[in-house]
Design a protein around this motif. Structure first.
Motif, PDB file in Angstrom:
ATOM      1  N   ALA A  65      47.708  35.339  35.565  1.00  0.00           N
ATOM      2  CA  ALA A  65      46.625  34.511  35.022  1.00  0.00           C
ATOM      3  C   ALA A  65      47.082  33.057  34.892  1.00  0.00           C
ATOM      4  O   ALA A  65      46.390  32.125  35.323  1.00  0.00           O
ATOM      5  CB  ALA A  65      46.174  35.065  33.673  1.00  0.00           C
ATOM      6  N   MET A  66      48.283  32.855  34.362  1.00  0.00           N
ATOM      7  CA  MET A  66      48.786  31.480  34.193  1.00  0.00           C
ATOM      8  C   MET A  66      48.891  30.786  35.553  1.00  0.00           C
ATOM      9  O   MET A  66      48.479  29.648  35.712  1.00  0.00           O
ATOM     10  CB  MET A  66      50.169  31.503  33.528  1.00  0.00           C
ATOM     11  CG  MET A  66      50.090  31.682  32.037  1.00  0.00           C
ATOM     12  SD  MET A  66      51.707  31.366  31.278  1.00  0.00           S
ATOM     13  CE  MET A  66      52.261  32.986  31.039  1.00  0.00           C
ATOM     14  N   ARG A  67      49.449  31.525  36.513  1.00  0.00           N
ATOM     15  CA  ARG A  67      49.663  30.937  37.852  1.00  0.00           C
ATOM     16  C   ARG A  67      48.350  30.493  38.481  1.00  0.00           C
ATOM     17  O   ARG A  67      48.300  29.556  39.262  1.00  0.00           O
ATOM     18  CB  ARG A  67      50.369  31.999  38.702  1.00  0.00           C
ATOM     19  CG  ARG A  67      50.952  31.534  39.979  1.00  0.00           C
ATOM     20  CD  ARG A  67      52.140  30.615  39.784  1.00  0.00           C
ATOM     21  NE  ARG A  67      52.541  30.016  41.051  1.00  0.00           N
ATOM     22  CZ  ARG A  67      52.059  28.882  41.534  1.00  0.00           C
ATOM     23  NH1 ARG A  67      51.190  28.181  40.848  1.00  0.00           N
ATOM     24  NH2 ARG A  67      52.454  28.423  42.702  1.00  0.00           N
ATOM     25  N   TYR A  68      47.245  31.225  38.122  1.00  0.00           N
ATOM     26  CA  TYR A  68      45.933  30.925  38.701  1.00  0.00           C
ATOM     27  C   TYR A  68      45.072  30.077  37.751  1.00  0.00           C
ATOM     28  O   TYR A  68      43.866  29.927  37.956  1.00  0.00           O
ATOM     29  CB  TYR A  68      45.209  32.238  39.059  1.00  0.00           C
ATOM     30  CG  TYR A  68      45.759  32.866  40.338  1.00  0.00           C
ATOM     31  CD1 TYR A  68      47.080  33.287  40.424  1.00  0.00           C
ATOM     32  CD2 TYR A  68      44.962  33.015  41.459  1.00  0.00           C
ATOM     33  CE1 TYR A  68      47.593  33.831  41.581  1.00  0.00           C
ATOM     34  CE2 TYR A  68      45.468  33.564  42.633  1.00  0.00           C
ATOM     35  CZ  TYR A  68      46.791  33.974  42.686  1.00  0.00           C
ATOM     36  OH  TYR A  68      47.300  34.519  43.837  1.00  0.00           O
ATOM     37  N   GLN A 109      49.649  22.906  32.964  1.00  0.00           N
ATOM     38  CA  GLN A 109      50.916  23.396  32.405  1.00  0.00           C
ATOM     39  C   GLN A 109      51.079  24.890  32.630  1.00  0.00           C
ATOM     40  O   GLN A 109      52.154  25.357  33.001  1.00  0.00           O
ATOM     41  CB  GLN A 109      50.982  23.086  30.906  1.00  0.00           C
ATOM     42  CG  GLN A 109      51.437  21.675  30.653  1.00  0.00           C
ATOM     43  CD  GLN A 109      51.059  21.153  29.273  1.00  0.00           C
ATOM     44  OE1 GLN A 109      50.862  19.959  29.131  1.00  0.00           O
ATOM     45  NE2 GLN A 109      50.948  22.039  28.283  1.00  0.00           N
ATOM     46  N   ALA A 110      49.982  25.642  32.417  1.00  0.00           N
ATOM     47  CA  ALA A 110      50.056  27.104  32.634  1.00  0.00           C
ATOM     48  C   ALA A 110      50.374  27.384  34.102  1.00  0.00           C
ATOM     49  O   ALA A 110      51.231  28.215  34.419  1.00  0.00           O
ATOM     50  CB  ALA A 110      48.738  27.763  32.224  1.00  0.00           C
ATOM     51  N   MET A 111      49.719  26.643  35.000  1.00  0.00           N
ATOM     52  CA  MET A 111      49.920  26.875  36.430  1.00  0.00           C
ATOM     53  C   MET A 111      51.323  26.492  36.894  1.00  0.00           C
ATOM     54  O   MET A 111      51.808  27.005  37.899  1.00  0.00           O
ATOM     55  CB  MET A 111      48.891  26.081  37.256  1.00  0.00           C
ATOM     56  CG  MET A 111      47.491  26.621  37.136  1.00  0.00           C
ATOM     57  SD  MET A 111      46.348  25.750  38.236  1.00  0.00           S
ATOM     58  CE  MET A 111      46.831  26.411  39.819  1.00  0.00           C
ATOM     59  N   SER A 112      51.954  25.578  36.160  1.00  0.00           N
ATOM     60  CA  SER A 112      53.294  25.128  36.574  1.00  0.00           C
ATOM     61  C   SER A 112      54.389  26.116  36.187  1.00  0.00           C
ATOM     62  O   SER A 112      55.533  25.956  36.610  1.00  0.00           O
ATOM     63  CB  SER A 112      53.637  23.787  35.922  1.00  0.00           C
ATOM     64  OG  SER A 112      52.615  22.884  36.165  1.00  0.00           O
ATOM     65  N   CYS A 113      54.070  27.105  35.352  1.00  0.00           N
ATOM     66  CA  CYS A 113      55.107  28.073  34.942  1.00  0.00           C
ATOM     67  C   CYS A 113      55.551  28.892  36.139  1.00  0.00           C
ATOM     68  O   CYS A 113      54.733  29.319  36.937  1.00  0.00           O
ATOM     69  CB  CYS A 113      54.568  29.038  33.894  1.00  0.00           C
ATOM     70  SG  CYS A 113      54.326  28.267  32.336  1.00  0.00           S
ATOM     71  N   ARG A 114      56.858  29.116  36.247  1.00  0.00           N
ATOM     72  CA  ARG A 114      57.383  29.949  37.327  1.00  0.00           C
ATOM     73  C   ARG A 114      58.243  31.043  36.721  1.00  0.00           C
ATOM     74  O   ARG A 114      58.976  30.804  35.760  1.00  0.00           O
ATOM     75  CB  ARG A 114      58.251  29.127  38.291  1.00  0.00           C
ATOM     76  CG  ARG A 114      57.481  28.095  39.099  1.00  0.00           C
ATOM     77  CD  ARG A 114      56.537  28.752  40.115  1.00  0.00           C
ATOM     78  NE  ARG A 114      55.863  27.755  40.923  1.00  0.00           N
ATOM     79  CZ  ARG A 114      54.764  27.084  40.565  1.00  0.00           C
ATOM     80  NH1 ARG A 114      54.211  27.314  39.383  1.00  0.00           N
ATOM     81  NH2 ARG A 114      54.226  26.199  41.375  1.00  0.00           N
ATOM     82  N   PHE A 115      58.127  32.228  37.296  1.00  0.00           N
ATOM     83  CA  PHE A 115      58.931  33.359  36.842  1.00  0.00           C
ATOM     84  C   PHE A 115      59.649  33.928  38.061  1.00  0.00           C
ATOM     85  O   PHE A 115      59.245  34.949  38.604  1.00  0.00           O
ATOM     86  CB  PHE A 115      58.021  34.404  36.175  1.00  0.00           C
ATOM     87  CG  PHE A 115      57.209  33.837  35.045  1.00  0.00           C
ATOM     88  CD1 PHE A 115      57.782  33.654  33.793  1.00  0.00           C
ATOM     89  CD2 PHE A 115      55.881  33.451  35.234  1.00  0.00           C
ATOM     90  CE1 PHE A 115      57.054  33.104  32.755  1.00  0.00           C
ATOM     91  CE2 PHE A 115      55.143  32.906  34.192  1.00  0.00           C
ATOM     92  CZ  PHE A 115      55.728  32.730  32.952  1.00  0.00           C
ATOM     93  N   PRO A 116      60.699  33.233  38.518  1.00  0.00           N
ATOM     94  CA  PRO A 116      61.305  33.638  39.793  1.00  0.00           C
ATOM     95  C   PRO A 116      62.059  34.972  39.689  1.00  0.00           C
ATOM     96  O   PRO A 116      62.832  35.192  38.747  1.00  0.00           O
ATOM     97  CB  PRO A 116      62.275  32.497  40.110  1.00  0.00           C
ATOM     98  CG  PRO A 116      62.479  31.765  38.844  1.00  0.00           C
ATOM     99  CD  PRO A 116      61.347  32.064  37.915  1.00  0.00           C
ATOM    100  N   TRP A 117      61.810  35.834  40.657  1.00  0.00           N
ATOM    101  CA  TRP A 117      62.513  37.123  40.699  1.00  0.00           C
ATOM    102  C   TRP A 117      64.001  36.919  40.910  1.00  0.00           C
ATOM    103  O   TRP A 117      64.815  37.731  40.490  1.00  0.00           O
ATOM    104  CB  TRP A 117      61.919  38.014  41.785  1.00  0.00           C
ATOM    105  CG  TRP A 117      60.866  38.933  41.229  1.00  0.00           C
ATOM    106  CD1 TRP A 117      59.535  38.917  41.478  1.00  0.00           C
ATOM    107  CD2 TRP A 117      61.095  40.006  40.291  1.00  0.00           C
ATOM    108  NE1 TRP A 117      58.899  39.909  40.761  1.00  0.00           N
ATOM    109  CE2 TRP A 117      59.840  40.582  40.027  1.00  0.00           C
ATOM    110  CE3 TRP A 117      62.212  40.526  39.652  1.00  0.00           C
ATOM    111  CZ2 TRP A 117      59.680  41.668  39.165  1.00  0.00           C
ATOM    112  CZ3 TRP A 117      62.063  41.604  38.773  1.00  0.00           C
ATOM    113  CH2 TRP A 117      60.814  42.158  38.545  1.00  0.00           C
ATOM    114  N   ARG A 118      64.350  35.824  41.599  1.00  0.00           N
ATOM    115  CA  ARG A 118      65.776  35.587  41.855  1.00  0.00           C
ATOM    116  C   ARG A 118      66.549  35.512  40.530  1.00  0.00           C
ATOM    117  O   ARG A 118      67.626  36.089  40.391  1.00  0.00           O
ATOM    118  CB  ARG A 118      65.939  34.286  42.658  1.00  0.00           C
ATOM    119  CG  ARG A 118      67.356  34.055  43.095  1.00  0.00           C
ATOM    120  CD  ARG A 118      67.556  32.696  43.728  1.00  0.00           C
ATOM    121  NE  ARG A 118      68.967  32.490  43.927  1.00  0.00           N
ATOM    122  CZ  ARG A 118      69.612  32.822  45.025  1.00  0.00           C
ATOM    123  NH1 ARG A 118      68.963  33.355  46.026  1.00  0.00           N
ATOM    124  NH2 ARG A 118      70.914  32.635  45.133  1.00  0.00           N
TER     125      ARG A 118
END
Ligand code: ADP
Length: 498
Positions: A384-387, A452-461
Motif C-alpha cells: 500500500a505504501m509503495r503504491y 513519503q510513503a511511496m519512497s519507503c523501500r524494504f529491500p529483500w537483500r
C-alpha cells in the motif's frame, strides 16, 4: 570456498502455490539469498494442478521428487505424494474445508526435508542449513536430530497462531519416539504440537519483524507458547520481510493501466479513475476527489476486519468510501455483502482472491486500513505504501516496524508515512481515519505524505543479509551443541540414545 547450501522448506510459493504472505516470502527470500552467492533449493509439496518438473527420485510407494526452475533460475524441488496429489488447495479444499490427513501429509514433507538433510536419498547435494517455515515444516529439526543429519536448522515463525496440534497418538503414527511427548519437548496441553517441536529443537528461530519477536515473548501475543519462546530467547531473531520490487513497483507494474512514481504522485489520480471505473462508480468531479480507503486481506479476526465493519457508519460519515477485497470467515463475508447492499455507492466488496484487482486497488486508493489485532509482519501495508495508499494501522508487530505515524513532529521532519490507531478497537480506527481524512483535505500536505510513503523501500537483500548471519549462528550452535544447553538433560539423553 564452496557456497553455503540452504534447503528452504515451505508450503507456499508465489505465484505457484499462494495463500498468503508466506508465498511471497518463499519466492523472494531464496532468490535474494542466491543473489548473495548462496546455493538454495526450495522444497515444496506438489498439489493437484501444479506443474510436474523433471524427475529426480521415484519411490515404489508413489512418492517422488521432481525439479523445476523459476524464470530467474531458482531451483524448486517438488515433493509428490499420493496424499498431496489429492489436495486441490494446500490447506483447505475448494469448499474451504480442512483436510483430515494434515499430520501425515506435512509429516511426509518434514521427513523428505530430513532425508535430504541427511543426504540419504542419493541426490548428491546436502544442505548446510535446513530453513523451515511454519508448523507444517516444524518437525524437521527434531527428525533431523533423530536422523543425526549434520545440517543445522532454522525455523521461521510467520504466524504463531497456527501451531499444528494433533492427538498424542499421532506421534505413534508418525513413528516418533515416546520421549517426544513430554512437556519439555513436543507435548502441548495434551496434544502433539508440530510448532512446539520446532521451537524446542531448531538451532535458531526467527520471526518476521523485530517487534513481533518481542511481542511473542509475552502472554498477550504468545498464543500459549510465550514460555517456550522465553526459554529460547537467545536463539530468536526478528527479521523484517522485504517487498519484492519486481512485483510491487507502480512505475513498472504490468497489471496497472496507468503507472506512476513518487516523483509524480499526482499521476496516481489516473489509477484512481481506473479503479472507480472498475467499481462502476462515477470517475469525475466529487467522486474522483473524495477519499477511498481499501482493505485487502484474509477476512479473519486477526486482521481486525470486524472493527472496520463496526466503525463503518462513522467511517462513511467522515467522507470515506470503502473497497474491500478478500475472502475467509463466512460471518465476515456476510457482513460485508450486507454492507455493500446497504451502501452500494459507498462500499464495494469483492469476496475472492484476485491478484490483478489487488494491484489496481492499491494503486487507486488513497488510504489502506489494516487494524490487525496482531501482525507478524504484514506485506499488504508495504505494498500500500509503495503504491501511495497511506496506511492506517494498529501499531503492532510489523505494522509498528514499517509505518511511521503522522504526528506533528514526524510530519515536520518528513519521516511520517501513515496513521497509528490510538487504541486497538473500532473507536481507535475511527479516530485514526478522522485524522487521515482531515489531512487528506490539505492537498499539498497529503501529497507530501503520499510521496513519503511511496519512497519507503524494504529491500529483500537487506533481510537476506540478516538471514545469513542467523545461518552462521545456527551452524556454530550445531557444531558446539550450544542450542541444546537449554534442554533438560533427561531429554538430551533420550534424544542421544534414540
Ligand atoms: P497474511 O500473510 O497474514 O495473509 P500479509 O499482509 O503478510 O498477510 O500478506 C497478504 C498478501 O496477500 C498481500 O500480498 C495481499 O496483497 C495479498 N492478498 C490478501 N488477500 C487477497 C485477495 N483477496 N486478493 C488478492 N491478494 C490478496
Amino acid at each position: 570456498m564452496s557456497p553455503l547450501r540452504v534447503l528452504f522448506v515451505s508450503t507456499e510459493f508465489a505465484p505457484l502455490l499462494k495463500v498468503g504472505g508466506l508465498a511471497d516470502v518463499a519466492a523472494a527470500l531464496p532468490q535474494a539469498l542466491v543473489e548473495l552467492g548462496v546455493d538454495v533449493r526450495v522444497l515444496l509439496p506438489r498439489i493437484r494442478g501444479m506443474p510436474t518438473g523433471r524427475a529426480l527420485l521415484r519411490c515404489p510407494d508413489g512418492t517422488g521428487l521432481s525439479q523445476m526452475e523459476t524464470d530467474s533460475g531458482l531451483a524448486l524441488w517438488l515433493l509428490d505424494t499420493p496424499a498431496f496429489r489429492r489436495r486441490t488447495g494446500i490447506y483447505v479444499d475448494q469448499d474451504g474445508r480442512p483436510y483430515d490427513d494434515d499430520a501425515e501429509c506435512f509429516g511426509e514433507l518434514c521427513r523428505c526435508a530430513t532425508t535430504i538433510a541427511a543426504d540419504d536419498c542419493g541426490l548428491g547435494w546436502r544442505p548446510d542449513i535446513v530453513h523451515c517455515n511454519e508448523w507444517q515444516t516444524a518437525l524437521t529439526p527434531l527428525l533431523s536430530m533423530l536422523a543425526r543429519a549434520p545440517a543445522a536448522s532454522v525455523l521461521t515463525i510467520h504466524n504463531l497462531a497456527h501451531q499444528g496440534l494433533f492427538p498424542l497418538e499421532t506421534a505413534n503414527t508418525l513413528g516418533l519416539p515416546d520421549w517426544v511427548l513430554q512437556p519439555a519437548a513436543a507435548e502441548f496441553w495434551g496434544q502433539l504440537s508440530f510448532l512446539k517441536a520446532g521451537l524446542v529443537f531448531a538451532d535458531r528461530l526467527t520471526t518476521v519483524s523485530p517487534r513481533y519477536a518481542a511481542e511473542i515473548l509475552t502472554p498477550a501475543f504468545g498464543a500459549g507458547l510465550d514460555g517456550v519462546l522465553r526459554g529460547r530467547v537467545g536463539a530468536l531473531t526478528g527479521i523484517l520481510n522485504g517487498l519484492d520490487e519486481s512485483l510491487w513497483n507502480p512505475c513498472t507494474d504490468p497489471l496497472l493501466e496507468h503507472r506512476f512514481s513518487e516523483q509524480h504522485p499526482e499521476r496516481k489520480r489516473e489509477a484512481k479513475r481506473d479503479l472507480l471505473r472498475t467499481l462502476s462508480w462515477p470517475d469525475e468531479g466529487a467522486s474522483l476527489d473524495a477519499p477511498i480507503a481499501a482493505v485487502i486481506a484474509r477476512l479473519t479476526s486477526q486482521k481486525g476486519i470486524d472493527l472496520v465493519l463496526d466503525a463503518l457508519p462513522d467511517l462513511l460519515a467522515c467522507g470515506l468510501r470503502l473497497v474491500v477485497l478478500g475472502s475467509g470467515d463466512s460471518i465476515l463475508e456476510q457482513g460485508w455483502s450486507e454492507a455493500m447492499r446497504r451502501y452500494p455507492d459507498r462500499v464495494a466488496v469483492q469476496l475472492r482472491f484476485d491478484e490483478t484487482l489487488a494491484h489496481r486497488i492499491y494503486a487507486g486508493s488513497d488510504m489502506f486500513l489494516m487494524p490487525s489485532r496482531f501482525e507478524p509482519c504484514g506485506l499488504a501495508q508495504m505494498s500500500a505504501m509503495r503504491y501511495g495508499a497511506v496506511p492506517v494501522v494498529n501499531p503492532v508487530g510489523g505494522l509498528a516496524d514499517t509505518v511511521v505515524d503522522a504526528d506533528p513532529a514526524r510530519l515536520a521532519n518528513g519521516s511520517a508515512t501513515g496513521f497509528w490507531m490510538p487504541t486497538a478497537d473500532a473507536h481507535g480506527l475511527l479516530q485514526a481515519c478522522e485524522r487521515a481524512t482531515a489531512m487528506y483535505g490539505d492537498i499539498p500536505g497529503w501529497q507530501r505524505l503520499v510521496r513519503q510513503a511511496m519512497s519507503c523501500r524494504f529491500p529483500w537483500r537487506r533481510s537476506a543479509e540478516h538471514y545469513l548471519e542467523v545461518y552462521r549462528a545456527a551452524i556454530e550452535a550445531r557444531a558446539s551443541h550450544a542450542a541444546r544447553t537449554d534442554l533438560p538433560s533427561a531429554l538430551l539423553m533420550a534424544a542421544g540414545s534414540a
